[in-house]
Motif scaffolding. Structure first.
Motif, PDB file in Angstrom:
ATOM      1  N   LEU A 316      -1.680   5.228  -0.698  1.00  0.00           N
ATOM      2  CA  LEU A 316      -1.320   6.766  -0.830  1.00  0.00           C
ATOM      3  C   LEU A 316      -0.642   7.039  -1.975  1.00  0.00           C
ATOM      4  N   ALA A 317      -1.192   7.516  -3.102  1.00  0.00           N
ATOM      5  CA  ALA A 317      -0.409   7.796  -4.241  1.00  0.00           C
ATOM      6  C   ALA A 317      -0.234   9.005  -4.240  1.00  0.00           C
ATOM      7  N   GLY A 318       1.028   9.588  -4.701  1.00  0.00           N
ATOM      8  CA  GLY A 318       1.504  10.794  -5.104  1.00  0.00           C
ATOM      9  C   GLY A 318       1.281  11.067  -6.701  1.00  0.00           C
ATOM     10  N   ASN A 319       1.954  12.268  -7.174  1.00  0.00           N
ATOM     11  CA  ASN A 319       1.981  12.477  -8.473  1.00  0.00           C
ATOM     12  C   ASN A 319       3.304  12.520  -9.346  1.00  0.00           C
ATOM     13  N   ALA A 320       4.226  11.856  -8.650  1.00  0.00           N
ATOM     14  CA  ALA A 320       5.502  11.788  -9.300  1.00  0.00           C
ATOM     15  C   ALA A 320       6.267  10.685  -8.561  1.00  0.00           C
ATOM     16  N   THR A 321       7.796  10.470  -9.013  1.00  0.00           N
ATOM     17  CA  THR A 321       8.637   9.507  -8.751  1.00  0.00           C
ATOM     18  C   THR A 321       8.561   8.150  -8.992  1.00  0.00           C
ATOM     19  N   TYR A 322       9.081   7.300  -8.396  1.00  0.00           N
ATOM     20  CA  TYR A 322       8.991   5.792  -8.762  1.00  0.00           C
ATOM     21  C   TYR A 322       8.010   5.105  -7.455  1.00  0.00           C
ATOM     22  N   PHE A 323       7.575   5.991  -6.627  1.00  0.00           N
ATOM     23  CA  PHE A 323       6.846   5.228  -5.548  1.00  0.00           C
ATOM     24  C   PHE A 323       5.322   5.650  -5.285  1.00  0.00           C
ATOM     25  N   VAL A 324       4.831   4.790  -4.482  1.00  0.00           N
ATOM     26  CA  VAL A 324       3.705   4.938  -3.825  1.00  0.00           C
ATOM     27  C   VAL A 324       3.781   4.274  -2.368  1.00  0.00           C
ATOM     28  N   GLN A 325       2.848   4.418  -1.661  1.00  0.00           N
ATOM     29  CA  GLN A 325       2.738   4.048  -0.294  1.00  0.00           C
ATOM     30  C   GLN A 325       1.597   3.120  -0.066  1.00  0.00           C
ATOM     31  N   VAL A 326       1.345   2.007   0.582  1.00  0.00           N
ATOM     32  CA  VAL A 326       0.374   1.348   0.877  1.00  0.00           C
ATOM     33  C   VAL A 326       0.386   1.459   2.617  1.00  0.00           C
ATOM     34  N   ASP A 327      -0.976   1.140   3.036  1.00  0.00           N
ATOM     35  CA  ASP A 327      -1.219   1.340   4.502  1.00  0.00           C
ATOM     36  C   ASP A 327      -1.253  -0.257   4.983  1.00  0.00           C
ATOM     37  N   ALA A 328      -0.432  -0.538   5.970  1.00  0.00           N
ATOM     38  CA  ALA A 328       0.108  -1.772   6.447  1.00  0.00           C
ATOM     39  C   ALA A 328      -1.352  -2.276   6.977  1.00  0.00           C
ATOM     40  N   ARG A 329      -2.329  -1.462   7.552  1.00  0.00           N
ATOM     41  CA  ARG A 329      -3.539  -1.868   8.195  1.00  0.00           C
ATOM     42  C   ARG A 329      -4.290  -2.519   7.195  1.00  0.00           C
ATOM     43  N   SER A 330      -4.239  -2.410   5.738  1.00  0.00           N
ATOM     44  CA  SER A 330      -5.097  -3.146   4.882  1.00  0.00           C
ATOM     45  C   SER A 330      -4.412  -4.569   4.979  1.00  0.00           C
ATOM     46  N   PHE A 331      -3.277  -4.912   5.825  1.00  0.00           N
ATOM     47  CA  PHE A 331      -2.964  -6.295   5.874  1.00  0.00           C
ATOM     48  C   PHE A 331      -2.917  -6.858   7.408  1.00  0.00           C
ATOM     49  N   GLY A 332      -3.751  -6.014   8.224  1.00  0.00           N
ATOM     50  CA  GLY A 332      -4.272  -6.524   9.336  1.00  0.00           C
ATOM     51  C   GLY A 332      -3.102  -6.210  10.453  1.00  0.00           C
ATOM     52  N   THR A 333      -2.235  -5.158  10.297  1.00  0.00           N
ATOM     53  CA  THR A 333      -1.196  -4.678  11.295  1.00  0.00           C
ATOM     54  C   THR A 333      -0.987  -3.397  11.121  1.00  0.00           C
ATOM     55  N   ASP A 334      -0.532  -2.541  12.023  1.00  0.00           N
ATOM     56  CA  ASP A 334      -0.324  -1.207  11.852  1.00  0.00           C
ATOM     57  C   ASP A 334       1.417  -1.139  11.803  1.00  0.00           C
ATOM     58  N   ASP A 335       1.864  -2.395  12.083  1.00  0.00           N
ATOM     59  CA  ASP A 335       3.454  -2.593  11.865  1.00  0.00           C
ATOM     60  C   ASP A 335       4.158  -2.529  10.481  1.00  0.00           C
ATOM     61  N   GLY A 336       4.250  -1.471   9.824  1.00  0.00           N
ATOM     62  CA  GLY A 336       4.886  -1.616   8.350  1.00  0.00           C
ATOM     63  C   GLY A 336       6.102  -2.555   8.206  1.00  0.00           C
ATOM     64  N   ASP A 337       7.134  -2.105   9.198  1.00  0.00           N
ATOM     65  CA  ASP A 337       8.411  -2.928   9.327  1.00  0.00           C
ATOM     66  C   ASP A 337       8.168  -4.342   9.615  1.00  0.00           C
ATOM     67  N   ALA A 338       7.291  -4.846  10.578  1.00  0.00           N
ATOM     68  CA  ALA A 338       7.256  -6.158  10.781  1.00  0.00           C
ATOM     69  C   ALA A 338       6.445  -7.030   9.308  1.00  0.00           C
ATOM     70  N   LEU A 339       5.395  -6.041   8.727  1.00  0.00           N
ATOM     71  CA  LEU A 339       5.084  -6.494   7.503  1.00  0.00           C
ATOM     72  C   LEU A 339       6.026  -6.793   6.343  1.00  0.00           C
ATOM     73  N   CYS A 340       6.966  -5.655   6.202  1.00  0.00           N
ATOM     74  CA  CYS A 340       8.022  -5.861   5.142  1.00  0.00           C
ATOM     75  C   CYS A 340       8.836  -6.867   5.333  1.00  0.00           C
ATOM     76  N   ARG A 341       9.016  -7.242   6.534  1.00  0.00           N
ATOM     77  CA  ARG A 341      10.257  -8.629   7.053  1.00  0.00           C
ATOM     78  C   ARG A 341       9.434  -9.783   6.624  1.00  0.00           C
ATOM     79  N   ASP A 342       8.099 -10.107   6.804  1.00  0.00           N
ATOM     80  CA  ASP A 342       7.279 -10.898   6.385  1.00  0.00           C
ATOM     81  C   ASP A 342       6.831 -11.092   4.864  1.00  0.00           C
TER      82      ASP A 342
END
Ligand SMILES: *Cc1c(COP(=O)(O)O)cnc(C)c1O
Length: 403
Positions: A316-342
């Motif tokens: 999910l890319a926007g049109n500004a800033t330093y950031f984009v977001q990705v969907d954790a479900r592309s990595f087989g989980t809907d838990d973004g927090d757990a994914l980031c810890r892993d």
């Protein structure tokens, strides 16, 4: 160890390390590429860095005026007039602060009574929640939802968020973490509500110059009837890649700026005299450098987004800033927090779980924020590693590999 019992009740929810510190520690422990914390890994304009060294050598090392060095206030006012067509008196309508962060805190403390409500867009920058709590204010979130193309909000939800106790709308555009640039229609709606209900608008525009895809940042203060009720906050950190200098400012009518000055003169009084002088040089002489930074960041966003999408990762890319977001479900989980810890250990990449920035935990659960203000070779490495991690969790591929 922090003894919670000694901490004021209104701040008890904020005693932990910020999610940025937490993820940076994990990144360091794993030797991972850190796309978590949003700071650039290259320096600002050489003229600005040199101006700071010169200012120190010339003895600009004592307290500046509480409102900031006149040369910086003039430079800020000139930029707002030239770039956005909004004129401010540098003596009474501009105040220099210890980063945008202090300006936001001072605005909340100085303009609201405890118990007042402040409307914010969700997700929100992490300091907002803590500062609202410090000031004893109630936050009323309006969710930014992705409609398949971009993040936007339900106009009725915004209308419903405004009530008899609403004092202020706190708006961040361009928006962290979504990269959203609020458009003219959205701003007109916000302005209309501010005018109808006699609200103050506080805008955090620290990414005002980091806008891509031919879009333009529109300050809310430039809309009809809004200058007199809007406090516009920005900072040198993102514009000149000097996030450690913490030179920010607030512009607005004297009645709003006076409130900020009143709080800040007893919080920090003032800070960073030589850095203030250097930022004045940046604002007057280095805007071509900023345009070059903007173009570089746009290219880096494209590099990251294209690479991740080619690997089948939902971005999910926007049109500004330093950031984009990705969907954790592309990595087989809907838990973004757990994914980031892993991720630091399993993929060698660190990211920020967007849920940490969400009031609506369900809405932000599956989102992960990546910073692209990094060296292109690092972005390429991170992209390849994330692609590998996504493939390893893709059931279809796993099956093929077992065959
Ligand atoms: C980085 C950032 C800030 C902080 O700005 P400073 O000038 O470093 O205090 C404020 N708001 C947003 C949205 C940011 O991303």
């Amino acid at each position: 160890m922090v003894n919670d019992a000694l901490i004021a009740a209104r701040l008890r929810a904020y005693t932990g390390l910020t999610i940025f510190s937490e993820m940076t520690a994990l990144a360091q422990a794993a030797g991972a590429v850190n796309l978590g914390q949003g700071f650039p890994d290259s320096d600002g304009p050489p003229e600005v860095l040199e101006a700071a060294r010169e200012a120190i050598a010339q003895g600009l090392n004592q307290y500046p005026p509480a409102t900031g060095l006149p040369v910086l206030r003039r430079a800020v006012a000139e930029r707002r007039a030239t770039d956005h067509g909004v004129a401010y008196d540098p003596d009474t309508e501009v105040v220099v602060t210890a980063g945008a962060t202090e300006a936001i805190a001072a605005a909340l403390l100085g303009l609201c009574e405890p118990g007042d409500e402040v409307v914010v867009f969700d997700p929100l920058y992490d300091s907002y929640g803590a500062c609202l709590a410090m000031a004893g204010l109630r936050r009323v979130p309006v969710l930014l939802e992705h409609d398949g193309t971009r993040f936007t909000f339900d106009p009725d939800a915004l209308r419903a968020a405004v009530g008899p106790r609403t004092r202020m709308i706190l708006l961040n555009t361009p928006h962290n973490p979504t990269g959203k640039v609020f458009d003219a229609d959205e701003l007109a709606l916000i302005a209309g509500l501010c005018i109808e209900h006699d609200l103050i608008a506080v805008t955090d525009e620290v990414y005002e110059y980091l806008v891509y895809d031919g879009l333009r940042h529109l300050p809310l203060a430039a809309l009809p009837g809004m200058r007199e009720r809007t406090l516009t906050i920005s900072s040198a950190g993102k514009t000149f890649s000097t996030t450690g200098w913490k030179v920010g400012w607030a512009c607005g009518p004297a009645r709003l700026v006076t409130a900020v000055r009143t709080v800040k003169q007893y919080l920090t009084f003032a800070s960073g005299t030589p850095f203030q002088a250097a930022v004045a040089t940046g604002l007057t002489e280095c805007m071509p450098w900023v345009e070059n930074l903007r173009a570089t960041l746009e290219r880096r966003r494209d590099l990251l987004v294209t690479g991740l999408r080619e690997a089948g990762i939902t971005v999910l890319a926007g049109n500004a800033t330093y950031f984009v977001q990705v969907d954790a479900r592309s990595f087989g989980t809907d838990d973004g927090d757990a994914l980031c810890r892993d991720l630091p250990a399993s993929a060698g990449v660190a990211a920020i779980p967007s849920v940490a920035l969400y009031d609506d935990k369900k809405a932000g659960r599956h989102l992960v924020r990546l910073a692209f203000c990094k060296d292109e070779s690092l972005l390429a490495t991170a992209t390849a590693r994330l692609a590998g991690r996504a493939r390893a969790t893709d059931p279809a591929t796993a099956l093929t590999r077992r065959d």
